[in-house]
Motif scaffolding. Structure first.
Motif, PDB file in Angstrom:
ATOM      1  N   LYS A  28       0.832  -1.213   0.000  1.00  0.00           N
ATOM      2  CA  LYS A  28       0.000   0.000   0.000  1.00  0.00           C
ATOM      3  C   LYS A  28       0.864   1.260   0.000  1.00  0.00           C
ATOM      4  O   LYS A  28       0.536   2.262  -0.646  1.00  0.00           O
ATOM      5  CB  LYS A  28      -0.934   0.002   1.210  1.00  0.00           C
ATOM      6  N   GLU A  31       2.039   2.089  -3.310  1.00  0.00           N
ATOM      7  CA  GLU A  31       1.002   2.762  -4.095  1.00  0.00           C
ATOM      8  C   GLU A  31       0.779   4.205  -3.641  1.00  0.00           C
ATOM      9  O   GLU A  31      -0.036   4.923  -4.232  1.00  0.00           O
ATOM     10  CB  GLU A  31      -0.317   1.991  -3.977  1.00  0.00           C
ATOM     11  N   GLN A  33      -0.239   5.165  -0.488  1.00  0.00           N
ATOM     12  CA  GLN A  33      -1.285   5.342   0.520  1.00  0.00           C
ATOM     13  C   GLN A  33      -0.689   5.750   1.866  1.00  0.00           C
ATOM     14  O   GLN A  33       0.418   5.333   2.229  1.00  0.00           O
ATOM     15  CB  GLN A  33      -2.093   4.045   0.679  1.00  0.00           C
ATOM     16  N   ILE A  38      -4.410   3.020   4.622  1.00  0.00           N
ATOM     17  CA  ILE A  38      -4.148   1.576   4.705  1.00  0.00           C
ATOM     18  C   ILE A  38      -5.040   0.942   5.761  1.00  0.00           C
ATOM     19  O   ILE A  38      -5.639  -0.117   5.540  1.00  0.00           O
ATOM     20  CB  ILE A  38      -2.660   1.319   5.029  1.00  0.00           C
ATOM     21  N   SER A  41      -8.698   0.786   4.479  1.00  0.00           N
ATOM     22  CA  SER A  41      -8.934  -0.151   3.381  1.00  0.00           C
ATOM     23  C   SER A  41      -8.811  -1.595   3.824  1.00  0.00           C
ATOM     24  O   SER A  41      -9.423  -2.484   3.233  1.00  0.00           O
ATOM     25  CB  SER A  41      -7.956   0.112   2.233  1.00  0.00           C
ATOM     26  N   CYS A  42      -8.033  -1.854   4.873  1.00  0.00           N
ATOM     27  CA  CYS A  42      -7.795  -3.233   5.320  1.00  0.00           C
ATOM     28  C   CYS A  42      -8.517  -3.576   6.619  1.00  0.00           C
ATOM     29  O   CYS A  42      -8.449  -4.725   7.068  1.00  0.00           O
ATOM     30  CB  CYS A  42      -6.296  -3.482   5.495  1.00  0.00           C
TER      31      CYS A  42
END
Length: 473
Positions: A28, A31, A33, A38, A41-42
């Protein structure tokens, strides 16, 4: 340089590789983030992600011998690649190959480029070497190249087990991967700094189940030992208040008070207790009560439960007492055709690649229904070249096939329960789906032998239909 190339470089420098959470953060962060992104999203706590991220950059700083931070780690890796001429030599590595082997730290006198190329060769070679294949049986080892994830199940359970007072219940027929998932949940939990305890009910002596008191004392003693605490049952056990209250006080006032971090308590093979209704009718509601106490008493938030079972209890439990209708339910699915293809390629079966590979694997999936153990057993034999795919499919439902022992086990269970044998015979001999009595249908589904669509039952796969058509006549 892409993310997979970067991860291969890390593998050459890190002795034990990245943990699951570390790899998520690395991917992440690659990318762009932020930690809050992170975490959101997780499904992790933001402070936890920030802490793991900080430790990750310190780990990489030690491995590379220079300061590595979230803002400069890409440039550090690119510089390593350029200095070792990796930009010319490194080929993209599929994620599946990155998982195959433990990593080893780069040694003095060996360039990073030669280590990475060697690492690629190591990962490509074993899958074509029969000695590398794992004979399926029992749970899949934690470092196994042959463990197939079933998204989003793993991440859902990892997220849930981070929550105070959580309960996860994993249900699936025999050999579907319940214990393998449980071990991965426990490993993830350890990485977050919590204690873990695993109680396998199949290991308990028969005499443990002769009374509720004996069972609960055995249970408490096991938990104490695994937490490295002195067993003090007699200090908390009082026959005047009963064994359930005594057990609860032992956990609440002793074990949970003593430990310095939460504990994940995993109960495997809980279905064994269903054989003892006098115990299960009290113990199962007790689990439920501990889970519910976490909403009122902070001390019980330190207990997180994982309950693993093959079937549900056929005992008269009130709906408000059963632990099987609370918490996060996980019902393990069969492998999809694409997951079977992934597993086949890991077994070195090059013919399984691509669209043509999917076409060749489709009859095997129809035969076994994507059952994880049956898939691994087939691909193990195919990888060892002890049988061809055509021969395997032809012999699969016969006593000469590779599934004969597995099928005989099911047949023995059915012979002990004639009402289930009669019900299954109706299903496998009918050209269409069949309506069964509710309990029989549910038991056969729990065994994995039938699938239910509404009130209608049909064979789970061709293997069961062909075998039991012959054996139940």
């Amino acid at each position: 340089m892409n993310i997979e190339e970067a991860l291969v470089i890390l593998d050459t420098f890190l002795e034990h590789g990245l943990s699951d959470v570390q790899e998520i953060i690395f991917r992440k962060a690659w990318e762009g983030q932020t930690y809050p992104d992170i975490a959101e999203s997780c499904g992790y706590d933001a402070n936890y992600i920030k802490d793991v991220g900080s430790k990750l950059w310190k780990l990489l700083s030690q491995a590379f011998g220079e300061e590595v931070t979230k803002s400069n780690f890409r440039s550090v890796l690119r510089r390593r690649a350029q200095n070792s001429v990796l930009s010319e030599q490194l080929q993209p590595v599929p994620a599946v190959l990155r998982q195959s082997q433990p990593t080893s730290r780069a040694k003095d006198g060996i360039s990073a480029s030669s280590l990475v190329i060697e690492k690629q060769d190591e990962r490509k070679t074993p899958v074509s070497n029969p000695d590398f294949l794992e004979n399926p049986g029992g749970s899949v080892p934690l470092n196994s190249f042959f463990y197939i994830e079933r998204p989003p199940i793993e991440e859902r359970t990892y997220t849930e087990i981070n929550k105070p007072g959580s309960l996860i219940r994993i249900k699936a027929p025999s050999k579907m991967g319940k214990t393998s998932l449980m071990h991965r949940i426990l490993t993830h939990a350890k990485q977050t700094g919590v204690h873990t305890v695993q109680i396998g009910l199949q290991r308990a002596d028969s005499q443990v189940f002769t009374s509720l008191e004996k069972f609960l004392r055995w249970f408490c003693a096991n938990v104490s030992r695994q937490l490295n605490l002195e067993i003090r049952l007699d200090d908390y056990w009082d026959e005047d208040i009963g064994s359930k209250v005594s057990c609860t006080l032992y956990l609440q006032e002793y074990l949970l008070e003593k430990i310095d971090a939460p504990v994940v308590l995993a109960l495997d093979e809980v279905n064994r207790i269903f054989e003892y209704p006098e115990i299960s009718k009290d113990f199962l509601p007790l689990l439920r009560s501990w889970y519910e106490d976490a909403s009122e008493l902070e001390i019980w938030q330190k207990l997180r439960l994982v309950v693993v079972h093959a079937t549900e209890a056929y005992i008269p439990l009130d709906i408000n007492q059963s632990p099987f209708n609370v918490g996060l339910p996980i019902k393990l699915p069969e492998f999809s055709l694409e997951q079977m293809q992934d597993l086949a390629v890991r077994h070195g079966l090059d013919w399984a690649k691509g669209e043509k590979g999917l076409e060749k694997l489709a009859p095997l999936r129809a035969m076994i229904g994507g059952h994880p153990y049956l898939a691994r057993l087939a691909l193990y034999n195919l990888g060892n070249q002890t049988v061809t795919l055509e021969q395997l499919l032809q012999e699969a439902p016969t006593i000469a096939g590779i599934y004969s022992n597995y099928l005989r086990h099911h047949l023995a269970n059915l012979q002990e329960h004639p009402e289930l044998a009669i019900a299954l015979k109706r299903v496998v001999t009918s050209p269409t789906s069949v309506q069964l009595e509710a309990i029989a249908a549910y038991k056969l589904e729990s065994m994995g032998l039938v699938k239910l669509e509404g009130n209608q039952a049909m064979p789970s796969c061709d293997l069961y239909q062909l075998y039991f058509q012959e054996q139940l006549t």
